[in-house]
Scaffold this motif. Sequence first.
Motif, mmCIF file in Angstrom:
data_model
loop_
_atom_site.group_PDB
_atom_site.id
_atom_site.type_symbol
_atom_site.label_atom_id
_atom_site.label_comp_id
_atom_site.label_asym_id
_atom_site.label_seq_id
_atom_site.Cartn_x
_atom_site.Cartn_y
_atom_site.Cartn_z
ATOM 1 N N ILE A 159 -3.511 6.485 11.135
ATOM 2 C CA ILE A 159 -3.012 6.748 9.783
ATOM 3 C C ILE A 159 -1.532 7.105 9.906
ATOM 4 O O ILE A 159 -1.090 7.528 10.977
ATOM 5 N N ARG A 160 -0.786 6.936 8.820
ATOM 6 C CA ARG A 160 0.632 7.307 8.850
ATOM 7 C C ARG A 160 0.892 8.468 7.913
ATOM 8 O O ARG A 160 0.486 8.447 6.745
ATOM 9 N N LEU A 161 1.579 9.482 8.444
ATOM 10 C CA LEU A 161 1.978 10.616 7.606
ATOM 11 C C LEU A 161 3.495 10.692 7.604
ATOM 12 O O LEU A 161 4.118 10.686 8.675
ATOM 13 N N MET A 176 0.816 -1.213 0.000
ATOM 14 C CA MET A 176 0.000 0.000 0.000
ATOM 15 C C MET A 176 0.859 1.277 0.000
ATOM 16 O O MET A 176 0.461 2.300 -0.531
ATOM 17 N N THR A 177 2.044 1.204 0.614
ATOM 18 C CA THR A 177 2.919 2.393 0.607
ATOM 19 C C THR A 177 3.316 2.734 -0.831
ATOM 20 O O THR A 177 3.281 3.896 -1.244
ATOM 21 N N LEU A 178 3.665 1.682 -1.592
ATOM 22 C CA LEU A 178 4.082 1.925 -2.972
ATOM 23 C C LEU A 178 2.879 2.327 -3.828
ATOM 24 O O LEU A 178 2.963 3.239 -4.662
ATOM 25 N N ALA A 220 4.789 7.836 0.845
ATOM 26 C CA ALA A 220 5.980 6.986 1.029
ATOM 27 C C ALA A 220 7.015 7.673 1.908
ATOM 28 O O ALA A 220 7.143 8.890 1.917
ATOM 29 N N GLY A 221 7.744 6.849 2.616
ATOM 30 C CA GLY A 221 8.841 7.373 3.421
ATOM 31 C C GLY A 221 10.039 7.600 2.539
ATOM 32 O O GLY A 221 10.945 6.775 2.468
ATOM 33 N N GLU A 222 10.018 8.736 1.844
ATOM 34 C CA GLU A 222 11.088 9.022 0.887
ATOM 35 C C GLU A 222 11.559 10.459 1.074
ATOM 36 O O GLU A 222 10.811 11.398 0.757
ATOM 37 N N SER A 225 11.073 2.986 14.621
ATOM 38 C CA SER A 225 10.046 2.203 13.931
ATOM 39 C C SER A 225 9.402 2.943 12.763
ATOM 40 O O SER A 225 9.099 4.121 12.837
ATOM 41 N N ASN A 226 9.182 2.199 11.716
ATOM 42 C CA ASN A 226 8.254 2.574 10.663
ATOM 43 C C ASN A 226 7.056 1.657 10.892
ATOM 44 O O ASN A 226 7.238 0.440 10.841
ATOM 45 N N PRO A 227 5.863 2.120 11.219
ATOM 46 C CA PRO A 227 5.311 3.442 10.960
ATOM 47 C C PRO A 227 5.230 4.387 12.157
ATOM 48 O O PRO A 227 4.772 5.500 11.993
#
Length: 388
Positions: free
Chosen positions: A362-364, A16-18, A39-41, A173-175
């Motif tokens: 949710i993750r931001l 789902m991240t991608l 995404a964590g980019e 940690s991610n997320p």
Amino acid sequence: MSIKPATRISQVTPSMTLAISAKAKAMASSGLDVCSFSAGEPDFDTPTHIKVAAQRALDAGKTKYGPGLGEPRLRELIAHKLRTENQLNYTAENIMVTNGGKHSLFNLMMALVEPGDEVIIPAPYWLSYPEMVTLAGGTPVIVATDGSCKITAAQLRQAVTPKTKLFVLNSPSNPTGRVYTPSEVQALASVVIDMDLTVVSDEIYEKILYDDAVHQSIGSINGDVLSRTVISSGFAKAYSMTGWRVGYLAAPLDLIKAASKVQDHSTSNVCTFAQYGAIAALEGDQSCVEAMRFAFAQRRQVMLDRLNTLPGLTCPKPEGAFYLFPNIQETGMNSLDFCNALLEEQQVAVIPGIAFGTDSHIRLSYATDLPTIEKGMDRLEKFIYSRQ
Ligand code: GLU
């Protein structure tokens, strides 16, 4: 006629991240004004000295197959970094250079996990861990954590069965961005010893720490723990090298030999000239890492302050990585509905917590610039108030 994929493929879900970050990028290139916190980019360009080193390697003809385990100089440097910064007593022999941190974990699962083996994964977890275990034929054992989002030694002990093969630890940690303290790491290490476990420590965010947080690698506790530890890490997050795909696995020699069989028969070596960029990253001035960390710290504060003014959202202050993980339960929406509606109505992309094992969050990612953060938070505010 339709071609039927293998059963193991139907057992895993797409990333789902991608998927969400690709959707946000596609919306942006179709002309929509999207604020992506998906995404964590890191938004920074890769530091110049790293790009120059790869360009020079390309010009010097470093364009051929290399050793499957990685360029010898890079393996030396990684081992040196782990010895000196993390107190992990490795030599170059213990290192395998991989196509990113994700690939090092995949190689490990394929080399270690057998059908029927259980792998303990604390939730919330990074979404690819359980899927990799499933692809390897194992069974992910998800352990729910309390508000701290960290597994305790007692919870770990309780989750162990005779089938347990591996425990996945991820700090920062991610997320969630949470960081295990040295005493928490020590307590988990005692369980690893007592229960005769192997632990994989995903340390990809170790350089992104705030305030007085410290990163302690579980393998540094003592030699006995180290002999049961596997380290997964890479260059993507600390050096803003996401697209380069350079990571590494550090482990006892026998396991490196096993994992290298997986790599040799699947990808061979990591892109040769990209490895020269990674060499420059480790040999060069580390102030670029600190400059990015400093920017993340500012962004964390801005996003956190804005989030915590919103009714129905509560978010603790994370100690590391570049994610916020607010609880949205009081909004009355589940995480998927929340994220779909937010993207549809306000063109703000975030990741539903359900992907990480919890539907109430949710993750931001705040690895983006401050104006985008401010604009995205204005829109999130509008979204929340439109539902009051
Ligand atoms: N690890 C990053 C994230 O969680 C990149 C996307 C991915 O590999 O899942 O956003």
